[in-house]
Design a protein around this motif. Structure first.
Motif, PDB file in Angstrom:
ATOM      1  N   LEU A  65       0.855  -1.196   0.000  1.00 47.74           N
ATOM      2  CA  LEU A  65       0.000   0.000   0.000  1.00 47.74           C
ATOM      3  C   LEU A  65       0.883   1.236   0.000  1.00 47.74           C
ATOM      4  O   LEU A  65       1.574   1.529   0.983  1.00 47.74           O
ATOM      5  N   ALA A  66       0.905   1.954  -1.127  1.00 45.11           N
ATOM      6  CA  ALA A  66       1.769   3.118  -1.287  1.00 45.11           C
ATOM      7  C   ALA A  66       1.032   4.380  -0.871  1.00 45.11           C
ATOM      8  O   ALA A  66       0.089   4.812  -1.543  1.00 45.11           O
ATOM      9  N   GLY A  67       1.446   4.947   0.269  1.00 41.30           N
ATOM     10  CA  GLY A  67       0.836   6.181   0.761  1.00 41.30           C
ATOM     11  C   GLY A  67      -0.644   6.040   1.013  1.00 41.30           C
ATOM     12  O   GLY A  67      -1.433   6.874   0.545  1.00 41.30           O
ATOM     13  N   PRO A  68      -1.111   5.017   1.735  1.00 38.46           N
ATOM     14  CA  PRO A  68      -2.554   4.764   1.863  1.00 38.46           C
ATOM     15  C   PRO A  68      -3.310   5.951   2.454  1.00 38.46           C
ATOM     16  O   PRO A  68      -2.965   6.458   3.516  1.00 38.46           O
ATOM     17  N   PHE A  69      -4.324   6.386   1.713  1.00 37.38           N
ATOM     18  CA  PHE A  69      -5.133   7.529   2.135  1.00 37.38           C
ATOM     19  C   PHE A  69      -6.608   7.255   1.868  1.00 37.38           C
ATOM     20  O   PHE A  69      -7.432   7.274   2.755  1.00 37.38           O
ATOM     21  N   VAL A  70      -6.967   6.988   0.622  1.00 36.01           N
ATOM     22  CA  VAL A  70      -8.339   6.630   0.262  1.00 36.01           C
ATOM     23  C   VAL A  70      -8.345   5.249  -0.388  1.00 36.01           C
ATOM     24  O   VAL A  70      -8.867   4.288   0.166  1.00 36.01           O
ATOM     25  N   LEU A  71      -7.717   5.141  -1.565  1.00 35.51           N
ATOM     26  CA  LEU A  71      -7.660   3.855  -2.253  1.00 35.51           C
ATOM     27  C   LEU A  71      -6.904   2.824  -1.415  1.00 35.51           C
ATOM     28  O   LEU A  71      -7.298   1.660  -1.330  1.00 35.51           O
ATOM     29  N   GLY A  72      -5.819   3.258  -0.782  1.00 33.65           N
ATOM     30  CA  GLY A  72      -5.040   2.349   0.044  1.00 33.65           C
ATOM     31  C   GLY A  72      -5.809   1.807   1.231  1.00 33.65           C
ATOM     32  O   GLY A  72      -5.598   0.663   1.657  1.00 33.65           O
ATOM     33  N   VAL A  73      -6.713   2.616   1.772  1.00 27.91           N
ATOM     34  CA  VAL A  73      -7.536   2.142   2.892  1.00 27.91           C
ATOM     35  C   VAL A  73      -8.435   1.008   2.430  1.00 27.91           C
ATOM     36  O   VAL A  73      -8.618  -0.001   3.130  1.00 27.91           O
ATOM     37  N   ARG A  74      -8.974   1.141   1.228  1.00 32.01           N
ATOM     38  CA  ARG A  74      -9.813   0.062   0.684  1.00 32.01           C
ATOM     39  C   ARG A  74      -8.960  -1.171   0.406  1.00 32.01           C
ATOM     40  O   ARG A  74      -9.404  -2.307   0.600  1.00 32.01           O
ATOM     41  N   GLY A  75      -7.742  -0.940  -0.056  1.00 31.06           N
ATOM     42  CA  GLY A  75      -6.836  -2.060  -0.272  1.00 31.06           C
ATOM     43  C   GLY A  75      -6.506  -2.775   1.018  1.00 31.06           C
ATOM     44  O   GLY A  75      -6.430  -4.012   1.057  1.00 31.06           O
ATOM     45  N   MET A  76      -6.300  -2.008   2.090  1.00 35.23           N
ATOM     46  CA  MET A  76      -6.013  -2.591   3.393  1.00 35.23           C
ATOM     47  C   MET A  76      -7.192  -3.442   3.873  1.00 35.23           C
ATOM     48  O   MET A  76      -7.016  -4.576   4.352  1.00 35.23           O
ATOM     49  N   ALA A  77      -8.409  -2.906   3.734  1.00 42.47           N
ATOM     50  CA  ALA A  77      -9.600  -3.638   4.174  1.00 42.47           C
ATOM     51  C   ALA A  77      -9.781  -4.914   3.363  1.00 42.47           C
ATOM     52  O   ALA A  77     -10.120  -5.975   3.913  1.00 42.47           O
ATOM     53  N   ALA A  78      -9.538  -4.815   2.058  1.00 39.18           N
ATOM     54  CA  ALA A  78      -9.687  -6.007   1.209  1.00 39.18           C
ATOM     55  C   ALA A  78      -8.650  -7.060   1.566  1.00 39.18           C
ATOM     56  O   ALA A  78      -8.960  -8.260   1.628  1.00 39.18           O
ATOM     57  N   ALA A  79      -7.419  -6.644   1.807  1.00 33.15           N
ATOM     58  CA  ALA A  79      -6.375  -7.596   2.193  1.00 33.15           C
ATOM     59  C   ALA A  79      -6.738  -8.309   3.493  1.00 33.15           C
ATOM     60  O   ALA A  79      -6.551  -9.525   3.625  1.00 33.15           O
ATOM     61  N   ALA A  80      -7.277  -7.545   4.451  1.00 37.14           N
ATOM     62  CA  ALA A  80      -7.667  -8.146   5.731  1.00 37.14           C
ATOM     63  C   ALA A  80      -8.772  -9.177   5.540  1.00 37.14           C
ATOM     64  O   ALA A  80      -8.723 -10.270   6.125  1.00 37.14           O
ATOM     65  N   ARG A  81      -9.775  -8.839   4.727  1.00 38.30           N
ATOM     66  CA  ARG A  81     -10.879  -9.782   4.490  1.00 38.30           C
ATOM     67  C   ARG A  81     -10.389 -11.062   3.817  1.00 38.30           C
ATOM     68  O   ARG A  81     -10.895 -12.153   4.091  1.00 38.30           O
ATOM     69  N   LEU A  82      -9.402 -10.910   2.935  1.00 36.16           N
ATOM     70  CA  LEU A  82      -8.905 -12.058   2.181  1.00 36.16           C
ATOM     71  C   LEU A  82      -7.771 -12.791   2.888  1.00 36.16           C
ATOM     72  O   LEU A  82      -7.276 -13.804   2.392  1.00 36.16           O
ATOM     73  N   GLY A  83      -7.348 -12.272   4.040  1.00 36.80           N
ATOM     74  CA  GLY A  83      -6.280 -12.910   4.799  1.00 36.80           C
ATOM     75  C   GLY A  83      -4.910 -12.761   4.167  1.00 36.80           C
ATOM     76  O   GLY A  83      -4.032 -13.615   4.356  1.00 36.80           O
ATOM     77  N   VAL A  84      -4.694 -11.658   3.420  1.00 35.58           N
ATOM     78  CA  VAL A  84      -3.421 -11.430   2.733  1.00 35.58           C
ATOM     79  C   VAL A  84      -2.599 -10.416   3.529  1.00 35.58           C
ATOM     80  O   VAL A  84      -3.109  -9.359   3.910  1.00 35.58           O
ATOM     81  N   PRO A  85      -1.337 -10.685   3.821  1.00 34.65           N
ATOM     82  CA  PRO A  85      -0.503  -9.714   4.549  1.00 34.65           C
ATOM     83  C   PRO A  85      -0.384  -8.388   3.775  1.00 34.65           C
ATOM     84  O   PRO A  85      -0.383  -8.384   2.541  1.00 34.65           O
TER      85      PRO A  85
END
Length: 375
Positions: A93-113
């Protein structure tokens, strides 16, 4: 490994997040890793993506009000779908602000580090644009980065800030510099004569022209006899700066070898912004053999050796900037010594070396996640 890089900005954007994301992808692909980039859509994205080193998934976006150079991605299921379809081993996640936050949430749901790269001083921006809101900005930063397996800070100052504000699991990951592109022998006497026809000392700033960069601090340098200020970049502050910096030459945006030619043709490089988590343009000036004046705050503290490669001055102090420029203007031998020392200091900071360090962080995160699952 299979990596999805979710970035708030990617070429054709010209900024630190976009540049770092591109260099990261190039290195990962060069080392044999399978990457996909997820980034906001822009009007010129199709042409840029044709030259990207891997597939780029674009998310519909809107320009930030008052600052159209910054795009904000709209809600989309494509982020999670891309991570799942790619069967990612890790999400960057490069500089998570808006899109990165969604990426973080998706990674958590999918169990991906997830590895989050801290790149923007949102608290400093809140202070600049709103006069307040710093505490709220840090709450946002802490909530986003606390969900990551690892947060990577680009400088020791940024690392200390993150830890002081309660962000867990923080490591250091600096930025590389292209010392082949940026080098002293690109100095161009024809360009110098065009910029300073009377042989003035050329003092340059390169970067975004926005309030947080505080480029108006160059006003004192503009008033010095025998000094020509050159400003490279664009942004919402340009019209005001053209009034505030009389006699300065505004070149607009420059990239590639053209930018390297400008850097090498400077006599002194000045960075004015006090909110830099790293400050890539300082490294590029050093690689170009140019002495640096920068605020004694944030990323420049790691980059500029005061009295050896340049001068560190108190932040937000126009008089200090002016005096530093004046002291260097009077001593060409000192400028040459600082420039040579700066070049020597950054030659080993290649993107390859920095990229391998990133892969080491990835490996540690994957090993830690595997150990937790095995326990």
């Amino acid at each position: 490994m299979r990596v999805v890089i979710v970035t708030e900005s990617f070429p054709p954007d010209v900024n630190g997040v976009a540049h770092c994301a591109l260099q990261t992808v190039r290195h990962l692909v060069g080392r044999g890793h399978d990457c996909v980039v997820v980034a906001p859509a822009t009007s010129a994205a199709d042409e840029a993506d044709a030259y990207a080193p891997c597939r780029v998934v674009r998310i519909p976006s809107l320009p930030l009000p008052g600052y159209p150079q910054v795009r904000v991605a709209l809600p989309s299921r494509r982020v999670a779908a891309t991570i799942a379809e790619h069967r990612a081993d890790l999400v960057h996640l490069a500089g998570p602000f808006v899109l990165g936050v969604r990426g973080m949430a998706a990674a958590a749901r999918l169990g991906v580090p997830a590895v989050a790269v801290y790149q923007t001083d949102l608290a400093g921006y809140a202070r600049t644009y709103m006069g307040a809101g710093e505490a709220a900005a840090w709450r946002r930063i802490r909530s986003v980065h606390a969900a990551a397996d690892l947060t990577l800070a680009p400088s020791s100052a940024a690392l200390r800030d993150l830890e002081a504000h309660g962000v867990p699991r923080v490591g250091l990951w600096p930025r590389g510099v292209d010392a082949v592109r940026f080098r002293p022998d690109r100095r161009d006497e024809t360009l110098r004569r065009a910029l300073a026809p009377d042989g003035e000392l050329i003092v340059g700033y390169v970067g975004r022209l926005a309030p947080e960069k505080q480029v108006e601090l160059l006003s004192g340098a503009c008033a010095l006899d025998g000094v020509r200020v050159v400003v490279v970049g664009d942004g919402p502050s340009r019209p005001g700066l053209e009034q505030t910096l009389p006699g300065a030459v505004f070149l607009g945006r420059r990239t590639g070898v053209e930018l390297a030619r400008v850097f090498a043709s400077l006599d002194v490089f000045v960075h004015t912004g006090p909110f830099e988590t790293f400050c890539q343009t300082v490294q590029e000036a050093m690689a170009s053999g140019v002495p640096v004046v920068a605020p004694a705050a944030g990323g420049p503290l790691d980059l500029v050796a005061h009295g050896r490669t340049g001068l560190l001055v108190p932040p937000r102090d126009a008089a200090a900037v002016r005096d530093a420029v004046w002291s260097l203007s009077a001593d060409p031998g000192l400028r040459g010594a600082y420039g040579a020392a700066g070049r020597a200091a950054v030659q080993g900071r290649t993107w390859a070396a920095v990229g391998d360090r990133l892969i080491g962080h990835y490996t540690d995160v994957l090993a830690s996640r595997k150990a937790v699952l095995a326990a």
